[in-house]
Design an enzyme around this catalytic site. Structure first.
Site, PDB file in Angstrom:
ATOM      1  N   CYS A   1      -3.519   3.919   9.515  1.00  0.00           N
ATOM      2  CA  CYS A   1      -2.296   3.302  10.032  1.00  0.00           C
ATOM      3  C   CYS A   1      -1.634   4.135  11.127  1.00  0.00           C
ATOM      4  O   CYS A   1      -0.455   3.926  11.453  1.00  0.00           O
ATOM      5  CB  CYS A   1      -1.305   3.077   8.892  1.00  0.00           C
ATOM      6  SG  CYS A   1      -1.928   2.036   7.561  1.00  0.00           S
TER       7      CYS A   1
ATOM      8  N   CYS B   1      -0.939   8.224   7.456  1.00  0.00           N
ATOM      9  CA  CYS B   1      -2.284   7.960   6.951  1.00  0.00           C
ATOM     10  C   CYS B   1      -3.201   7.565   8.115  1.00  0.00           C
ATOM     11  O   CYS B   1      -2.769   6.861   9.046  1.00  0.00           O
ATOM     12  CB  CYS B   1      -2.256   6.844   5.916  1.00  0.00           C
ATOM     13  SG  CYS B   1      -1.395   7.286   4.388  1.00  0.00           S
TER      14      CYS B   1
ATOM     15  N   CYS C   1       7.825   3.828   5.813  1.00  0.00           N
ATOM     16  CA  CYS C   1       6.920   3.659   4.676  1.00  0.00           C
ATOM     17  C   CYS C   1       7.666   3.268   3.411  1.00  0.00           C
ATOM     18  O   CYS C   1       7.053   2.823   2.437  1.00  0.00           O
ATOM     19  CB  CYS C   1       6.129   4.955   4.426  1.00  0.00           C
ATOM     20  SG  CYS C   1       7.155   6.379   4.051  1.00  0.00           S
TER      21      CYS C   1
ATOM     22  N   CYS D   1       0.834  -1.198   0.000  1.00  0.00           N
ATOM     23  CA  CYS D   1       0.000   0.000   0.000  1.00  0.00           C
ATOM     24  C   CYS D   1       0.872   1.254   0.000  1.00  0.00           C
ATOM     25  O   CYS D   1       0.640   2.192  -0.771  1.00  0.00           O
ATOM     26  CB  CYS D   1      -0.933  -0.014   1.201  1.00  0.00           C
ATOM     27  SG  CYS D   1      -2.208   1.272   1.149  1.00  0.00           S
ATOM     28  N   CYS D   2       1.902   1.269   0.837  1.00  0.00           N
ATOM     29  CA  CYS D   2       2.815   2.412   0.875  1.00  0.00           C
ATOM     30  C   CYS D   2       3.539   2.579  -0.456  1.00  0.00           C
ATOM     31  O   CYS D   2       3.763   3.706  -0.922  1.00  0.00           O
ATOM     32  CB  CYS D   2       3.834   2.245   1.993  1.00  0.00           C
ATOM     33  SG  CYS D   2       3.202   2.574   3.651  1.00  0.00           S
TER      34      CYS D   2
END
Length: 232
Positions: free
Chosen positions: A206, A203, A229, A120-121
Site C-alpha cells: 500500500c 506496508c 490507517c 485490513c488495517c
C-alpha cells in the site's frame, strides 16, 4: 506520579495538559508524562525513523517501543527496527496480528488490502495495538500537524477516546526542518526507503514512491480516498 481513579479524571488531565503544554519542548512533554505515569507509557513507532524512540529514551531509558509487524513490511523497515533495538536504550516490543497473512487470506481472501484496506488495517494494525496498549495508561506517537490536513489540529497531549487513555504527540508542532535538525544533531537512524523516493513508509503493498512535488503521504494508499490507517 499521580494516581487517577476514574476515566473522567484521566481525560480531564489530558485535556488540561493539552492546553498547558502547548509550546513546550518534546522532552518537556515526555517528561511530564513520565512524571505522571511512571513506566505506564509507551511509544508506538512505524520505524520510518528513530526520532521519537530517541526522544523517549532520553526521558526514560529502556522505554517500551511498540512496533506493529503487519506481515507486509518492507525488509528495510524490519532492518530499521532491529538497528534501533541494537543502538538505543529502548525495549522493542514487536506486536503481531492475531492471524498470519496466510491465515487472513484463508479467512477473508487474498489481497484484502486491495479490496477493503480499512478492514485490513483494522485487523493488522488497529486491533493489535489496542490489545498491546491495555498494559499502559498513556502512549506516544510521532504525529505532526504539517504531515496532512487530517492532522492539523493534533494537540501535544490529548484524550484517546477509542482506547480510554492519554495520547502524547510530543513533536506535533515540529516541521520537516525541525526533524532534519534533530536527526543531524543526534545521529538518528532513518529508514533507507526515505532516501529512495518514499515520502512516508507503510506496508509494502500500500506504499509507493512519490513524484517530485507530491505531498509526502501521497504514496500511501495511492488511488484511493484512504488517508489514515485508523490508529489515530
Amino acid at each position: 506520579m499521580v494516581a487517577l481513579s476514574t476515566r473522567e479524571e484521566l481525560r480531564d488531565l489530558a485535556e488540561r495538559a493539552g492546553r498547558d503544554l502547548e509550546g513546550a519542548s518534546a522532552l518537556e512533554i515526555l517528561g511530564w508524562a513520565d512524571g505522571q505515569f511512571g513506566s505506564s507509557w509507551a511509544v508506538a513507532s512505524s520505524m520510518a525513523d528513530a526520532v521519537l524512540p530517541s526522544l523517549a529514551a532520553k526521558v526514560r531509558p529502556g522505554v517500551d517501543i511498540l512496533f506493529l509487524d503487519t506481515g507486509y513490511h518492507f525488509a528495510e523497515t524490519i532492518g530499521t527496527r532491529d538497528a534501533v533495538a541494537a543502538t538505543l536504550p529502548v525495549t522493542i516490543k514487536t506486536i503481531e496480528p492475531r492471524q498470519t497473512v496466510a491465515e487472513q487470506d484463508a479467512s477473508f481472501g487474498a489481497r484484502l488490502y486491495e479490496r477493503n484496506p480499512d478492514q485490513c488495517c483494522a485487523l493488522r494494525k488497529v486491533m493489535p495495538l489496542r490489545k498491546a496498549l491495555r498494559d499502559y495508561t498513556a502512549w506516544a506517537s510521532g504525529l505532526r500537524r504539517d504531515e496532512a490536513s487530517t492532522r492539523k489540529d493534533v494537540k501535544v497531549v490529548e484524550w484517546d477516546d477509542q482506547r480510554s487513555m492519554v495520547k502524547l504527540n510530543p513533536i506535533a508542532a515540529w516541521n520537516q526542518d525541525d526533524v532534519d535538525i534533530y536527526m543531524s544533531e543526534n545521529g538518528i537512524l532513518v529508514n533507507p526507503l526515505l532516501f529512495d523516493g518514499y515520502g512516508s513508509v507503510g506496508c509494502a503493498p500500500c506504499t509507493r514512491r512519490i513524484a517530485p512535488g507530491e505531498d509526502a503521504r501521497a504514496g500511501r494508499w495511492s488511488g484511493s480516498n484512504k488517508v489514515e490507517c485508523g490508529l489515530h
